[in-house]
Design a protein around this motif. Structure first.
Motif, mmCIF file in Angstrom:
data_model
loop_
_atom_site.group_PDB
_atom_site.id
_atom_site.type_symbol
_atom_site.label_atom_id
_atom_site.label_comp_id
_atom_site.label_asym_id
_atom_site.label_seq_id
_atom_site.Cartn_x
_atom_site.Cartn_y
_atom_site.Cartn_z
ATOM 1 N N HIS A 274 -27.821 20.308 -44.680
ATOM 2 C CA HIS A 274 -28.022 20.464 -43.233
ATOM 3 C C HIS A 274 -28.788 19.293 -42.634
ATOM 4 O O HIS A 274 -29.859 19.457 -42.069
ATOM 5 C CB HIS A 274 -28.761 21.771 -42.943
ATOM 6 N N LEU A 275 -28.218 18.122 -42.768
ATOM 7 C CA LEU A 275 -28.874 16.951 -42.172
ATOM 8 C C LEU A 275 -28.469 16.851 -40.705
ATOM 9 O O LEU A 275 -27.285 16.857 -40.370
ATOM 10 C CB LEU A 275 -28.463 15.690 -42.924
ATOM 11 N N PHE A 276 -29.455 16.807 -39.845
ATOM 12 C CA PHE A 276 -29.219 16.640 -38.400
ATOM 13 C C PHE A 276 -30.042 15.457 -37.913
ATOM 14 O O PHE A 276 -31.185 15.274 -38.345
ATOM 15 C CB PHE A 276 -29.696 17.873 -37.607
ATOM 16 N N ASP A 277 -29.455 14.693 -37.010
ATOM 17 C CA ASP A 277 -30.201 13.668 -36.299
ATOM 18 C C ASP A 277 -29.538 13.565 -34.935
ATOM 19 O O ASP A 277 -28.766 12.651 -34.653
ATOM 20 C CB ASP A 277 -30.158 12.342 -37.068
ATOM 21 N N VAL A 278 -29.823 14.560 -34.130
ATOM 22 C CA VAL A 278 -29.073 14.758 -32.885
ATOM 23 C C VAL A 278 -29.200 13.556 -31.962
ATOM 24 O O VAL A 278 -28.234 13.159 -31.313
ATOM 25 C CB VAL A 278 -29.535 16.073 -32.208
ATOM 26 N N GLU A 279 -30.361 12.943 -31.931
ATOM 27 C CA GLU A 279 -30.535 11.768 -31.061
ATOM 28 C C GLU A 279 -29.580 10.646 -31.430
ATOM 29 O O GLU A 279 -29.168 9.857 -30.585
ATOM 30 C CB GLU A 279 -31.968 11.240 -31.175
ATOM 31 N N ARG A 280 -29.243 10.567 -32.696
ATOM 32 C CA ARG A 280 -28.319 9.522 -33.139
ATOM 33 C C ARG A 280 -26.871 9.998 -33.191
ATOM 34 O O ARG A 280 -26.004 9.265 -33.636
ATOM 35 C CB ARG A 280 -28.736 9.008 -34.516
ATOM 36 N N LEU B 236 -27.080 8.690 -42.878
ATOM 37 C CA LEU B 236 -27.593 7.343 -43.148
ATOM 38 C C LEU B 236 -26.856 6.301 -42.302
ATOM 39 O O LEU B 236 -27.469 5.382 -41.747
ATOM 40 C CB LEU B 236 -27.440 7.005 -44.633
ATOM 41 N N LEU B 237 -25.553 6.463 -42.171
ATOM 42 C CA LEU B 237 -24.771 5.467 -41.431
ATOM 43 C C LEU B 237 -25.041 5.508 -39.936
ATOM 44 O O LEU B 237 -24.848 4.531 -39.234
ATOM 45 C CB LEU B 237 -23.276 5.671 -41.699
ATOM 46 N N LEU B 238 -25.489 6.666 -39.448
ATOM 47 C CA LEU B 238 -25.824 6.740 -38.023
ATOM 48 C C LEU B 238 -27.244 6.245 -37.766
ATOM 49 O O LEU B 238 -27.716 6.255 -36.637
ATOM 50 C CB LEU B 238 -25.652 8.174 -37.510
ATOM 51 N N GLY B 239 -27.906 5.847 -38.814
ATOM 52 C CA GLY B 239 -29.208 5.207 -38.603
ATOM 53 C C GLY B 239 -30.407 6.044 -38.979
ATOM 54 O O GLY B 239 -31.551 5.633 -38.761
ATOM 55 N N SER B 240 -30.187 7.210 -39.538
ATOM 56 C CA SER B 240 -31.328 8.005 -39.997
ATOM 57 C C SER B 240 -32.042 7.236 -41.107
ATOM 58 O O SER B 240 -31.396 6.610 -41.945
ATOM 59 C CB SER B 240 -30.865 9.355 -40.547
ATOM 60 N N ASP B 241 -33.345 7.329 -41.109
ATOM 61 C CA ASP B 241 -34.136 6.612 -42.115
ATOM 62 C C ASP B 241 -33.932 7.273 -43.486
ATOM 63 O O ASP B 241 -34.148 8.479 -43.632
ATOM 64 C CB ASP B 241 -35.618 6.669 -41.710
ATOM 65 N N PRO B 242 -33.530 6.495 -44.483
ATOM 66 C CA PRO B 242 -33.337 7.074 -45.820
ATOM 67 C C PRO B 242 -34.581 7.806 -46.321
ATOM 68 O O PRO B 242 -34.478 8.753 -47.094
ATOM 69 C CB PRO B 242 -33.049 5.864 -46.708
ATOM 70 N N LYS B 243 -35.745 7.362 -45.850
ATOM 71 C CA LYS B 243 -36.973 8.043 -46.272
ATOM 72 C C LYS B 243 -36.967 9.504 -45.825
ATOM 73 O O LYS B 243 -37.278 10.409 -46.595
ATOM 74 C CB LYS B 243 -38.200 7.353 -45.666
ATOM 75 N N ASN B 244 -36.613 9.728 -44.543
ATOM 76 C CA ASN B 244 -36.624 11.099 -44.034
ATOM 77 C C ASN B 244 -35.493 11.930 -44.624
ATOM 78 O O ASN B 244 -35.625 13.144 -44.786
ATOM 79 C CB ASN B 244 -36.530 11.103 -42.505
ATOM 80 N N VAL B 245 -34.388 11.255 -44.908
ATOM 81 C CA VAL B 245 -33.279 11.992 -45.517
ATOM 82 C C VAL B 245 -33.664 12.403 -46.942
ATOM 83 O O VAL B 245 -33.492 13.561 -47.347
ATOM 84 C CB VAL B 245 -31.983 11.158 -45.498
ATOM 85 N N MET B 246 -34.222 11.471 -47.699
ATOM 86 C CA MET B 246 -34.623 11.813 -49.071
ATOM 87 C C MET B 246 -35.737 12.858 -49.048
ATOM 88 O O MET B 246 -35.744 13.791 -49.862
ATOM 89 C CB MET B 246 -35.063 10.558 -49.838
ATOM 90 N N GLU C 81 -36.112 15.163 -46.975
ATOM 91 C CA GLU C 81 -35.503 16.469 -46.731
ATOM 92 C C GLU C 81 -35.013 17.065 -48.048
ATOM 93 O O GLU C 81 -35.237 18.240 -48.341
ATOM 94 C CB GLU C 81 -34.332 16.331 -45.746
ATOM 95 N N LEU C 82 -34.353 16.235 -48.833
ATOM 96 C CA LEU C 82 -33.836 16.736 -50.113
ATOM 97 C C LEU C 82 -34.976 17.151 -51.042
ATOM 98 O O LEU C 82 -34.828 18.062 -51.850
ATOM 99 C CB LEU C 82 -32.969 15.665 -50.776
ATOM 100 N N GLY D 11 -39.204 15.597 -43.918
ATOM 101 C CA GLY D 11 -37.740 15.599 -43.989
ATOM 102 C C GLY D 11 -37.121 15.592 -42.616
ATOM 103 O O GLY D 11 -37.751 15.963 -41.620
ATOM 104 N N ILE D 12 -35.879 15.196 -42.588
ATOM 105 C CA ILE D 12 -35.219 14.973 -41.292
ATOM 106 C C ILE D 12 -35.076 16.266 -40.496
ATOM 107 O O ILE D 12 -35.027 16.245 -39.274
ATOM 108 C CB ILE D 12 -33.878 14.251 -41.517
ATOM 109 N N VAL D 13 -35.005 17.402 -41.178
ATOM 110 C CA VAL D 13 -35.058 18.687 -40.470
ATOM 111 C C VAL D 13 -36.272 19.513 -40.953
ATOM 112 O O VAL D 13 -36.219 20.725 -41.053
ATOM 113 C CB VAL D 13 -33.732 19.484 -40.565
#
Lengths: 330, 353
Positions: B121-127, B92-102, B104-105, B111-113
């Motif tokens: 296993h949250l990844f946001d390689v671009e960020r 979240l702090l690196l800028g991933s959208d909370p929507k995609n993170v939630m 994923e859960l 989901g983000i992955v």
């Protein structure tokens, strides 16, 4: 053009060619630099490439394999030497839990172009802790590619393919054969994964193996020809994952009989997979049940006579072939 | 301690923490917002878990917010971050959208992955988010390798490697720290180890897992310099983060900081945490809750008033409510996704479907 080279020379040549082609390719491992490598595969390379491209590591398999996974995620292409594959159990967490799965659990955001290579299998009296054939073990895990070249030409061509592959590749070398010679094509002889090699053509029975057991099967094919008038086809699987089912099926459709040979233990081994594939896809072509010849179900012993008894012998394989041909054993 | 109303938002007052960096009121308010957002996110996760909408394991960051917020404030573009399974705030702090993170859960295709990893296993390689990992200690060698690659590619970037106190009993930690120290001798390992010492590896306290409880000092064995920071005090963390990220960036040498913190929530969602720690202990740490401390500072220094804090909390709630709604309404991943991303490349081999 081709030249006669040892397995060791062919392997080194592939790595050097790929290092020349791509500066992201680096070598890492225990004693591969200044010492020259326990099996001299990398001998002299640190002089040409320096310690950043040919990196000596501490005795720390899990640590340096994991670091190599991180480097690979960042676009480097490390070739990690396991001094022997027996030590890879120490790095199993990084190989199995990380390298093999990272692409999947990252939803495809990363790739792991990593080669882990080293000698595999027995035959040189190293006893229990230094003797394993790990094709089935690593072949079990989706996400890994697993290859086991046996000829000098293949070891070069498959190493080239391994380095260029964007996935983690388990590169199982026939440790007992580093000094064997063969014709090796010059330049880029990349050998694709997932394609078996017909090591010797025949009509009456198919012998299926990989690694140094291929050479055993070739000797047995000669014996069968000379002593029994039997024409045996020998298939060198070369690649365990991906696996060339078609080559096995095509051969069995022709010969109607098959013997799968492996140095590893019988239970849950590659030979069992071969037998299963044949019954799945070529059942109606079979004239006899598929035979498996495997290592003895014991930790590898030291004494020469015991060690020889622990691995498939020419005689065992020849007799297995005779059994599937309903011929008298010798 | 309830404060008197201050002079409203953006009062311009300078707040000073235990560290030496003067932190502007605006910035502190922003950090407060981040901490509150993370906490709301984690609370929403706990609710989702209880409702059976989130499966598997769930590990929340509640109580530890100042650590990730403080260190990731010094993140620069191109840097990388890697952590274990308590990984929601880092993404979240690196800028991933909370929507995609939630999502994923919630196991959704959005989901983000892509619903393939879940909470751990949250990844946001671009960020720069190089992942959350589920095997304690397993990501540490990988982070060290990432740092090495950053230098090999001649960048000015660093890797922020978060690990827990529990991971420091793993062989992987010791092997990786040894490599980092070794490569750091040549300035080839710009890795900042951030030990999130929340006092317990699951239910076993640090004292019950090692005779040498000074975790930072363990890095001495590998030639890596280190210090400790009060992980409940955002300003102390900020000061350490700014100074140490720059130091690692300049020297290419690893450095370790042990952030003393406390997980006021259970380890996992199904953890009876009063079995292994006393109510008194938990209460003591709650008094030092990083959000509570910062709230008091903001109010005392007139950087924000109660109204402003309520407004921030309301906005955080709204953001997270939207994320939950998005996750809840998203579709499950298409079944074809089962066989994708096993291998990379055109010749992708998926075995028998």
């Amino acid at each position: 053009m081709a030249e006669t080279k040892t397995y060791r020379e062919a392997l080194r040549e592939a790595m050097v060619q790929e290092m020349e082609r791509d500066e992201n390719v680096i070598l890492m491992g225990e004693d591969i630099g200044v010492y020259g490598g326990t099996h001299l595969i990398t001998d002299g390379l640190i002089d040409d490439w320096g310690p950043k491209r040919v990196m000596d590591t501490p005795i720390s398999e899990n640590g340096f394999t994991g670091a190599a996974v991180g480097m690979a995620m960042m676009g480097m292409r490390p070739i990690v030497e396991m001094m022997t594959w027996n030590f890879s159990f120490l790095a199993a967490d990084q190989i199995i839990q990380h390298a093999a799965k990272l692409r999947y659990f990252s939803g495809g955001q990363v790739q792991i172009p990593l080669v882990i290579r080293g000698p595999n299998g027995g035959g040189v009296q190293l006893s229990a802790q230094h003797t394993h054939s790990l094709e089935n073990f690593y072949g079990h895990f989706p996400g890994l590619k697993v290859v086991a070249p046996v000829t000098p030409n293949d070891v070069k061509g498959m190493m080239i393919t391994a380095v260029r592959d964007p996935n983690p590749v388990i590169f199982l070398e026939a440790g007992a054969l580093y000094g064997t010679k063969g014709e090796v094509e010059d330049g880029d002889n990349a050998v694709p994964f997932g394609k078996a090699r017909i090591a010797c053509e025949g009509d009456d029975v198919t012998l299926i193996a990989y690694g140094r057991q291929v050479n055993l099967c070739l000797r047995v094919a000669d014996t069968l020809e000379e002593e029994d008038g039997v024409s045996a086809e020998v298939i060198d699987l070369r690649s365990i994952r991906p696996f060339d089912e078609d080559a096995i099926v095509a051969s069995v459709e022709k010969t109607h009989r098959a013997v799968a040979v492996q140095e590893q233990w019988r239970w849950f081994g590659v030979a069992s997979e071969v037998a299963a594939i044949i019954q799945d896809r070529a059942f109606d072509y079979l004239d006899a049940p598929v035979e498996r010849v495997s290592g003895a179900e014991v930790p590898a012993p030291y004494a020469r006579n015991l060690e020889l008894a622990a691995f498939p012998s020419d005689k065992q394989v020849a007799n297995a072939a005779r059994r599937v041909l309903y011929m008298e054993e010798k | 301690m309830p404060a008197e109303n201050g002079n409203g938002e953006n009062g311009g007052a300078e707040a000073r923490g235990e560290g030496s960096v003067a932190t502007s009121a605006d910035r502190l308010v922003d950090l407060y917002r981040e901490m509150v957002t993370i906490r709301r996110f984690e609370e929403a996760c706990q609710r989702g878990f209880r409702q059976g909408k989130i499966g598997g394991y769930l590990h929340v960051y509640t109580g530890q917010e100042a650590v990730a917020v403080g260190f990731l404030d010094s993140f620069k573009e191109g840097d990388r971050v890697i952590t274990a399974y308590r990984d929601h705030p880092h993404a979240l702090l690196l800028g991933s959208d909370p929507k995609n993170v939630m999502a994923e859960l919630y196991g959704r295709g959005s989901g983000i992955v892509k619903g393939k990893g879940g909470s751990m296993h949250l990844f946001d390689v671009e960020r720069g988010m190089m992942g959350g990992y589920g095997i304690v200690g397993g990501h540490i060698p990988i982070g060290v390798g990432i740092a090495y690659a950053l230098k090999y590619h001649e960048t000015e970037n660093i890797c922020q490697l978060f690990l827990g106190d529990g991971a420091m009993s793993q062989g992987a930690f010791h092997e990786a720290a040894n490599l980092a120290g070794l490569w750091g001798k040549d300035g080839q390992c710009p890795c900042l180890f951030i030990v999130e010492n929340n006092q317990y590896g699951m239910g076993t306290s640090v004292e019950r897992t090692t005779a040498m409880t000074d975790l930072a000092a363990k890095f001495d064995a590998y030639g890596i310099e280190h210090e400790k920071v009060d992980g409940m005090d955002i300003e102390a963390v900020l000061e350490a983060a700014e100074r140490l990220t720059e130091q690692v960036r300049e020297t290419g040498k690893p450095y370790a900081v042990e952030a003393l913190t406390y997980r006021t929530a259970p380890h996992g969602a199904a953890d009876f945490f009063e079995k292994y720690r006393s109510k008194e202990e938990i209460e003591e740490w709650r008094q030092r809750d990083p959000i509570g401390i910062l709230e008091n500072k903001l109010l005392d220094s007139d950087a924000a008033d109660e109204e402003k804090l309520e407004e921030i909390k309301g906005e955080a709630k709204e953001l997270i409510d939207e994320a939950v709604k998005f996750a809840d309404e998203s579709e499950q991943p298409p079944i074809e996704e089962l066989y994708t991303d096993v291998y990379s490349g055109e010749d992708e081999y998926t075995g028998e479907a």
